[in-house]
Design an enzyme around this catalytic site. Structure first.
Site, PDB file in Angstrom:
ATOM      1  N   HIS A  48      17.445  90.623 -10.364  1.00 19.05           N
ATOM      2  CA  HIS A  48      18.437  91.619 -10.806  1.00 19.05           C
ATOM      3  C   HIS A  48      17.704  92.697 -11.585  1.00 19.05           C
ATOM      4  CE1 HIS A  48      22.676  92.347 -12.688  1.00 19.05           C
ATOM      5  NE2 HIS A  48      22.018  93.480 -12.494  1.00 19.05           N
ATOM      6  N   HIS A 108      17.200  97.050 -11.328  1.00 22.32           N
ATOM      7  CA  HIS A 108      17.477  98.342 -10.690  1.00 22.32           C
ATOM      8  C   HIS A 108      16.230  99.203 -10.847  1.00 22.32           C
ATOM      9  CE1 HIS A 108      21.922  97.604 -10.605  1.00 22.32           C
ATOM     10  NE2 HIS A 108      21.595  96.813 -11.616  1.00 22.32           N
ATOM     11  N   HIS A 121      27.506  92.857  -8.178  1.00 25.18           N
ATOM     12  CA  HIS A 121      27.786  92.754  -9.607  1.00 25.18           C
ATOM     13  C   HIS A 121      29.257  92.357  -9.741  1.00 25.18           C
ATOM     14  CE1 HIS A 121      24.109  95.000 -10.029  1.00 25.18           C
ATOM     15  NE2 HIS A 121      24.249  95.185 -11.327  1.00 25.18           N
ATOM     16  N   GLU A 136      30.779  91.323 -15.129  1.00 21.98           N
ATOM     17  CA  GLU A 136      29.958  91.885 -16.212  1.00 21.98           C
ATOM     18  C   GLU A 136      30.934  92.423 -17.252  1.00 21.98           C
ATOM     19  OE1 GLU A 136      27.753  95.423 -15.112  1.00 21.98           O
ATOM     20  OE2 GLU A 136      26.426  95.296 -16.857  1.00 21.98           O
ATOM     21  N   ASP A 156      17.704  93.700 -15.401  1.00 28.49           N
ATOM     22  CA  ASP A 156      18.710  94.734 -15.129  1.00 28.49           C
ATOM     23  C   ASP A 156      18.101  96.143 -15.174  1.00 28.49           C
ATOM     24  OD1 ASP A 156      21.236  95.520 -14.366  1.00 28.49           O
ATOM     25  OD2 ASP A 156      22.218  95.128 -16.278  1.00 28.49           O
ATOM     26  N   ASP A 157      18.072  96.762 -16.342  1.00 29.13           N
ATOM     27  CA  ASP A 157      17.524  98.128 -16.490  1.00 29.13           C
ATOM     28  C   ASP A 157      16.587  98.120 -17.705  1.00 29.13           C
ATOM     29  OD1 ASP A 157      19.339  99.624 -14.490  1.00 29.13           O
ATOM     30  OD2 ASP A 157      20.736  98.472 -15.727  1.00 29.13           O
TER      31      ASP A 157
END
Ligand code: ADE
Ligand code: ZN
Length: 319
Positions: A9, A11, A189, A192, A270-271
């Site tokens: 996961h 991005h 997703h 969340e 994630d980011d």
């Protein structure tokens, strides 16, 4: 943390570090509303998912060429290698780049070149997953997906991301059916910020193979039972959940509870350029907070490999 892990996961656009954003802005003549590092960094204070997404989409305007995509992919893979990552399933947002007039084939060629470099230099295997925006009409996703399939672009799967509340998975049923019919892997997703019901929809209607985040499953005991029984992989991102205020602090994160319930959770970033750390930082945060034993850590690492789209022999090499 040097257990072999799969990063499932992540991005690509969320790995754009502030320094890189400003350098690429200069290189590509892009004017950003925050021209200095200080001003840019001052934006990194989020009240929810949307407040992050607004900045995230604005900053990716600096990505223009295949070389830009290759550069940030390679930079991410080096960082991932340093934190023990052996396999990556990388997300990117085609709509974000098409909207800015880029050519999809160039975007994908750049990312693929970076992924190939990561394999050659650090032995990191990979899959590439095109994520569609849930805030955009399903017709937009469908049109792009048809192009990706018909022109045989090198992607391995599709996902669903962006603003969650108010955009239930049911809207994307046809898109996901088309992806599956064409041999693509499917993830989404869900849970969340959105309710447990969106997780149920993602499984029943989109027939996803993994749920990204999924932490709100805990609000529905019947769903938890099902996720445990089916051993549905949940790609949990602790630092993201804190920074986007899905939970107040790392101490409030449900990871320990999820592990104890027997949910198939794994840890991801994630980011990372936005949320204060890469995979190693995410592991460190939960190991410290929940006093995770070596066995707990091994379970998290194993879940990441088992939840990946690697074939059985490749998984066995990492287990
Ligand atoms: N796009 C990038 N990061 C995301 C996240 N955490 N949730 C939804 N969409 C995203
Ligand atoms: Zn995400």
């Amino acid at each position: 943390m040097k257990l072999p892990v799969a990063e499932l996961h992540i991005h690509l656009e969320g790995t754009l570090e502030p320094e890189t954003i400003l350098r690429l802005a200069g290189q590509n003549n892009i004017e950003l509303p925050w021209p200095s590092l200080e001003e840019l960094r001052a934006q990194y204070n989020f009240s929810n998912l949307q407040s992050f997404l607004d900045l995230f989409y604005a900053n990716m305007a600096v990505l223009r060429t295949a070389a830009d995509f290759q550069e940030i992919t390679t930079a991410y893979l080096l960082r991932a290698h340093e934190s023990g990552v052996r396999h990556v399933e990388l997300f990117f947002d085609p709509q974000a780049h098409l909207e800015r007039g880029l050519i999809l084939a160039e975007v994908i060629a750049g990312i693929r070149a970076g992924l190939d470099e990561g394999l050659a230099r650090w032995g990191i295997t990979h899959r590439l997953i095109a994520c569609f925006w849930r805030h955009a009409p399903a017709e937009s996703a469908m049109e792009i997906l048809r192009t990706l399939v018909q022109e045989k672009h090198a992607i391995d799967g599709i996902g669903l991301d962006s603003s969650e509340l108010g955009y239930p998975p049911i809207l994307f049923q046809e898109v996901f059916a088309y992806a599956r019919e064409n041999g693509l892997h499917v993830v989404a997703h869900a849970g969340e910020e959105g309710p447990a019901e969106y997780i149920v929809q993602a499984i029943d209607l989109l027939k996803v193979e993994r749920i990204d985040h999924g932490i709100r499953c805990l609000e529905d005991p019947a769903l938890v039972q099902r996720l445990v029984a089916e051993q549905m992989p949940l790609t949990v991102c602790p630092l993201s959940n804190v920074r986007l205020r899905a939970v107040d602090t790392i101490a409030d994160h449900p990871l320990r509870q999820m592990l104890d319930l027997g949910l198939k959770v794994s840890i991801h970033s994630d980011d990372p350029a936005y949320f204060g750390g890469y995979l190693d930082a995410n592991f460190a945060a939960v190991i410290g907070q929940f006093d995770l034993s070596r066995e707990d850590q091994a379970v998290l690492a194993r879940n990441s490999v088992e939840g990946s789209f690697l074939d059985a022999p490749a998984k066995a090499m990492l287990l």
